[in-house]
Design a protein around this motif. Structure first.
Motif, PDB file in Angstrom:
ATOM      1  N   PRO A 124       0.816  -1.210   0.000  1.00 31.23           N
ATOM      2  CA  PRO A 124       0.000   0.000   0.000  1.00 31.23           C
ATOM      3  C   PRO A 124       0.852   1.263   0.000  1.00 31.23           C
ATOM      4  O   PRO A 124       1.955   1.278   0.544  1.00 31.23           O
ATOM      5  CB  PRO A 124      -0.785  -0.112   1.317  1.00 31.23           C
TER       6      PRO A 124
ATOM      7  N   CYS B  63      -1.545  -0.711  -3.852  1.00 31.39           N
ATOM      8  CA  CYS B  63      -2.650   0.172  -3.466  1.00 31.39           C
ATOM      9  C   CYS B  63      -2.063   1.578  -3.328  1.00 31.39           C
ATOM     10  O   CYS B  63      -0.860   1.729  -3.100  1.00 31.39           O
ATOM     11  CB  CYS B  63      -3.261  -0.238  -2.127  1.00 31.39           C
TER      12      CYS B  63
ATOM     13  N   ALA C   2      -6.541  -1.458  -4.703  1.00 32.37           N
ATOM     14  CA  ALA C   2      -7.316  -0.949  -3.568  1.00 32.37           C
ATOM     15  C   ALA C   2      -6.905   0.489  -3.275  1.00 32.37           C
ATOM     16  O   ALA C   2      -5.833   0.944  -3.687  1.00 32.37           O
ATOM     17  CB  ALA C   2      -7.108  -1.814  -2.320  1.00 32.37           C
TER      18      ALA C   2
ATOM     19  N   PHE D  49      -8.543  -8.695  -3.206  1.00 31.62           N
ATOM     20  CA  PHE D  49      -7.810  -7.786  -4.079  1.00 31.62           C
ATOM     21  C   PHE D  49      -7.870  -8.177  -5.554  1.00 31.62           C
ATOM     22  O   PHE D  49      -7.192  -7.560  -6.371  1.00 31.62           O
ATOM     23  CB  PHE D  49      -6.344  -7.708  -3.625  1.00 31.62           C
TER      24      PHE D  49
END
Length: 254
Positions: free
Chosen positions: A36, A58, A89, A250
């Motif tokens: 992320p 992400c 995401a 995901f």
């Protein structure tokens, strides 16, 4: 096969030996990592990692780094999400109640990112510290179609159920390995097989016995062992269940 569903391989902590870290993870069965983003300044590093077949990415604005965010970052995030379909995401975003001075700003940024995820039917990766009940209430109000991940879950069985009922998945990491963590260990034992993923939060959140050391994705294997013990299941079953859930959450390749 194992998946580290949340690690920060883009952080400078890994600049000297990133490939070796990934090789060590692969050697113990960690075949894929989800990375992320935390600040706009470093999204480019995350996108570069996303070019690898064994990494998914992400993008988000983390509440820990509020001093580094600017209002224009939210508009930029929307544009990057639209320009990069490989992003799986929105996140890492969320609420950290330890930082009361940025409370209002945290909620503004969090709400905006939740709405970006809802508009694009993307899951959201949530950092939630000392705010489980308030975050669950907000998620219930927004009704996000793709759900998401409650990263580094450390709450009670009752709080776990609230998130599961909202369509969210719980991230289990180093916190589960400490003997004193009885509350979260009870929650781990109570989860359905499709209610959790395994994660390290590397380079942070070291496991018991590794305090003060850099964390890394290879230690997902040890988290898997702990979760299996807490659930009274085989490591193979936990690995298969957590991997299947990460892939579903995901939309990762098989």
């Amino acid at each position: 096969m194992l998946i580290d569903a949340h690690c920060h391989l883009d952080f400078p902590d890994f600049d000297a030996d990133r490939e070796l870290v990934i090789e060590r993870a692969r050697a113990v069965g960690v075949a894929h990592c989800v990375v992320p983003g935390t600040t706009r300044e470093h999204w480019g590093r995350v996108l570069a990692l996303g070019k690898r077949e064994d990494v998914s990415i992400c993008l988000g604005l983390h509440p820990y780094f509020m001093a580094e965010h600017a209002p224009g970052d939210l508009k930029a995030l929307a544009q990057w999400l639209d320009d990069h379909p490989e992003i799986v995401a929105v996140g890492e975003c969320g609420i950290d109640a330890r930082f009361a001075d940025s409370w209002d700003a945290q909620w503004r940024f969090f709400d905006a990112q939740l709405r970006l995820a809802k508009e694009r039917t993307l899951p959201v990766v949530i950092h939630c510290v000392q705010a489980n009940d308030r975050v669950a209430k907000r998620l219930r109000q927004l009704d996000l179609p793709a759900g998401g991940l409650i990263h580094a879950f450390a709450g009670s069985p009752e709080q776990a159920k609230k998130f599961l009922d909202l369509g969210f998945t719980l991230g289990l990491g180093g916190a589960t390995t400490f003997e004193r963590a009885k509350r979260v260990q009870r929650a781990v034992a109570s989860l359905p097989d499709d209610g959790y993923v395994l994660e390290t939060d590397s380079p942070d959140m070291p496991l018991a016995g590794y305090q003060g050391e850099r964390n890394e994705p290879a230690r997902v294997a040890e988290i898997c062992r702990t979760v299996a013990e807490l659930r009274g299941q085989s490591e193979e079953r936990v690995a298969a269940a957590s991997t299947a859930t990460a892939r579903r959450l995901f939309d990762l390749p098989s």
